[in-house]
Design a protein around this motif. Structure first.
Motif, PDB file in Angstrom:
ATOM      1  N   LEU A   1       9.159  13.232  76.683  1.00 17.54           N
ATOM      2  CA  LEU A   1      10.604  13.408  76.868  1.00 17.54           C
ATOM      3  C   LEU A   1      11.361  12.134  76.516  1.00 17.54           C
ATOM      4  CD1 LEU A   1      11.177  15.622  80.016  1.00 17.54           C
ATOM      5  CD2 LEU A   1      12.251  15.889  77.801  1.00 17.54           C
TER       6      LEU A   1
ATOM      7  N   LEU B   1      15.998  13.802  83.401  1.00 19.63           N
ATOM      8  CA  LEU B   1      17.354  13.319  83.118  1.00 19.63           C
ATOM      9  C   LEU B   1      18.037  12.733  84.352  1.00 19.63           C
ATOM     10  CD1 LEU B   1      18.799  15.959  80.651  1.00 19.63           C
ATOM     11  CD2 LEU B   1      18.065  13.636  80.161  1.00 19.63           C
TER      12      LEU B   1
ATOM     13  N   SER C   1      11.202  12.285  72.523  1.00 17.59           N
ATOM     14  CA  SER C   1      11.951  13.379  71.916  1.00 17.59           C
ATOM     15  C   SER C   1      11.938  14.615  72.804  1.00 17.59           C
ATOM     16  CB  SER C   1      11.337  13.745  70.553  1.00 17.59           C
ATOM     17  OG  SER C   1      11.871  14.961  70.068  1.00 17.59           O
ATOM     18  N   PRO C   2      13.117  15.041  73.284  1.00 15.03           N
ATOM     19  CA  PRO C   2      13.149  16.289  74.052  1.00 15.03           C
ATOM     20  C   PRO C   2      12.730  17.489  73.201  1.00 15.03           C
ATOM     21  CG  PRO C   2      15.371  15.385  73.794  1.00 15.03           C
ATOM     22  CD  PRO C   2      14.420  14.402  73.209  1.00 15.03           C
ATOM     23  N   TRP C   3      12.984  17.420  71.892  1.00 18.82           N
ATOM     24  CA  TRP C   3      12.581  18.526  71.007  1.00 18.82           C
ATOM     25  C   TRP C   3      11.062  18.616  70.963  1.00 18.82           C
ATOM     26  CZ3 TRP C   3      16.909  20.668  71.232  1.00 18.82           C
ATOM     27  CH2 TRP C   3      18.098  20.014  70.968  1.00 18.82           C
TER      28      TRP C   3
ATOM     29  N   PHE D   1       9.040  17.651  73.360  1.00 24.30           N
ATOM     30  CA  PHE D   1       8.650  18.169  74.671  1.00 24.30           C
ATOM     31  C   PHE D   1       8.681  19.694  74.668  1.00 24.30           C
ATOM     32  CE2 PHE D   1      10.220  19.814  78.794  1.00 24.30           C
ATOM     33  CZ  PHE D   1       9.142  19.492  79.598  1.00 24.30           C
ATOM     34  N   TRP D   2       9.771  20.265  74.145  1.00 21.84           N
ATOM     35  CA  TRP D   2       9.896  21.725  74.157  1.00 21.84           C
ATOM     36  C   TRP D   2       8.939  22.383  73.182  1.00 21.84           C
ATOM     37  CZ3 TRP D   2      11.303  24.454  77.983  1.00 21.84           C
ATOM     38  CH2 TRP D   2      12.106  23.869  78.961  1.00 21.84           C
TER      39      TRP D   2
ATOM     40  N   LEU E   1      21.021  20.438  77.910  1.00 28.15           N
ATOM     41  CA  LEU E   1      20.360  21.043  79.060  1.00 28.15           C
ATOM     42  C   LEU E   1      21.221  22.083  79.789  1.00 28.15           C
ATOM     43  CD1 LEU E   1      17.522  20.987  79.857  1.00 28.15           C
ATOM     44  CD2 LEU E   1      17.991  19.131  81.419  1.00 28.15           C
TER      45      LEU E   1
ATOM     46  N   HIS F   1      12.523  18.755  82.766  1.00 34.22           N
ATOM     47  CA  HIS F   1      13.552  18.153  81.928  1.00 34.22           C
ATOM     48  C   HIS F   1      14.743  17.686  82.773  1.00 34.22           C
ATOM     49  CE1 HIS F   1      15.262  18.296  77.584  1.00 34.22           C
ATOM     50  NE2 HIS F   1      15.681  17.223  78.235  1.00 34.22           N
ATOM     51  N   TRP F   2      15.230  18.533  83.690  1.00 29.30           N
ATOM     52  CA  TRP F   2      16.339  18.138  84.558  1.00 29.30           C
ATOM     53  C   TRP F   2      15.959  16.941  85.425  1.00 29.30           C
ATOM     54  CZ3 TRP F   2      21.334  18.981  84.435  1.00 29.30           C
ATOM     55  CH2 TRP F   2      21.838  20.147  83.863  1.00 29.30           C
TER      56      TRP F   2
ATOM     57  N   SER G   1      15.834  19.407  65.626  1.00 27.93           N
ATOM     58  CA  SER G   1      16.278  20.647  66.260  1.00 27.93           C
ATOM     59  C   SER G   1      16.236  21.818  65.275  1.00 27.93           C
ATOM     60  CB  SER G   1      17.682  20.492  66.848  1.00 27.93           C
ATOM     61  OG  SER G   1      18.625  20.224  65.831  1.00 27.93           O
TER      62      SER G   1
ATOM     63  N   SER H   1       9.939   8.036  83.079  1.00 28.01           N
ATOM     64  CA  SER H   1       9.495   8.316  81.707  1.00 28.01           C
ATOM     65  C   SER H   1       8.007   8.081  81.528  1.00 28.01           C
ATOM     66  CB  SER H   1      10.294   7.494  80.698  1.00 28.01           C
ATOM     67  OG  SER H   1      10.131   6.124  80.947  1.00 28.01           O
TER      68      SER H   1
END
Length: 165
Positions: A92, A80, A95-97, A99-100, A35, A76-77, A145, A86
């Motif tokens: 998120l 975290l 998987s943060p990937w 999410f993006w 991040l 995202h911040w 990723s 959650s």
């Protein structure tokens, strides 16, 4: 290459390197925290957009991506920092990937709506496919990723090199 093409190419390079670096363990999350690293890359990308896109203040696509980037980073911040639980953003937690991929998918579809080319509808659909693979299956695993890097970086760099018509 005109200013818009430069900005598109820059974002492609940012996505290819930014997501791609986490595929390699020696350069990945054990060394570079995602991040803060992505926050820096986002500032670079936004600065490039504002410097190169003529009349960026009147460009709907620039505003779409400012919104997508800033809102995505904020969520995202806050996730975290445990400000957002959650249960509100389960993607998120998984998987943060993913999410993006979802966030970018929305951005690309909106870009397709306002852009002269329908290319970005296709990139948006590609992002939603990547989201599905990352969120609903374990097929991708360690390659998450890398998949996001290729599905985002290559199309943007291609369109940036192709230039505006």
């Amino acid at each position: 290459m005109n200013g818009i093409s430069k900005a598109i190419f820059l974002w492609g390079a940012i996505c290819l390197v930014g997501y791609g670096v986490y595929h390699f363990p020696s350069f990945g999350m054990d060394v570079i925290q995602p991040l803060p690293f992505w926050s820096l890359l986002t500032v670079i990308g936004i600065a490039g957009m504002m410097a190169w896109v003529p009349s960026w203040q009147k460009n709907k696509v620039v505003w779409i991506w400012l919104g997508v980037g800033i809102l995505g980073m904020a969520v995202h911040w806050l996730f975290l920092l445990k400000v957002i639980p959650s249960s509100l953003v389960p993607v998120l937690a998984v998987s943060p990937w993913a999410f993006w991929a979802l966030v970018q998918g929305v951005g690309f579809v909106l870009t397709g709506k306002y852009w002269k080319s329908h290319f970005y509808y296709g990139v948006g659909i590609l992002q939603f496919i990547v989201f599905g693979l990352l969120f609903f299956t374990n097929m991708v695993g360690l390659y998450s990723s890398a998949l996001l890097a290729l599905a985002t970086g290559i199309p943007l760099m291609y369109d940036g090199l192709k230039g505006q018509k």
